[in-house]
Enzyme design. Structure first.
Site, PDB file in Angstrom:
ATOM      1  N   CYS A  51      21.060 -11.716 -27.818  1.00 21.59           N
ATOM      2  CA  CYS A  51      21.656 -10.377 -27.776  1.00 21.59           C
ATOM      3  C   CYS A  51      22.102 -10.067 -29.202  1.00 21.59           C
ATOM      4  CB  CYS A  51      22.806 -10.343 -26.772  1.00 21.59           C
ATOM      5  SG  CYS A  51      24.074 -11.596 -27.105  1.00 21.59           S
TER       6      CYS A  51
HETATM    7  O1  LIG Z   1      25.745  -8.924 -27.764  1.00 14.20           O
HETATM    8  S1  LIG Z   1      27.060  -9.575 -27.699  1.00 14.20           S
HETATM    9  O2  LIG Z   1      27.495  -9.619 -26.297  1.00 14.20           O
HETATM   10  O3  LIG Z   1      27.045 -10.898 -28.281  1.00 14.20           O
HETATM   11  S2  LIG Z   1      28.271  -8.484 -28.718  1.00 14.20           S
END
Ligand SMILES: O=S(=O)([O-])[S-]
Length: 93
Positions: A51
């Protein structure tokens, strides 16, 4: 593992971020594409999820473990860390 190409890579950031830059060969995953990805993916091949910073990928990784994927990793530091470490190995639009 990524360089060898023998793993699956899933990007769970928002579509815009994926479109502007991502790790080569990564598949963008969102609620629409998730089901199809689960069906098409090989549950016995390593799966790496990333992510932005490595937080939400942890629960996404857990989801795949529950779907019986045998080798699932959440990328520590996420795409932001990747981009800093390997700016040359990033697909940008
Ligand atoms: O994408 S995140 O949840 O690490 S901020």
């Amino acid at each position: 593992m990524i360089a060898a190409g023998n793993c699956q890579l899933a990007d769970i950031r928002d579509e815009q971020s994926f479109a502007s830059a991502h790790i080569p060969a990564a598949t963008h995953l969102d609620n629409q594409s998730l089901q199809q990805f689960v069906e098409a993916a090989d549950p016995d091949q390593a799966l790496i999820i990333y992510c932005y910073h490595g937080n939400s990928s942890q629960s996404a990784a857990q989801y795949f473990v529950e779907k019986d994927f045998t080798e699932v990793y959440s990328m520590d530091g996420g795409f932001e860390m990747w981009r800093q470490l390997y700016p040359a190995i990033t697909v940008t639009s």
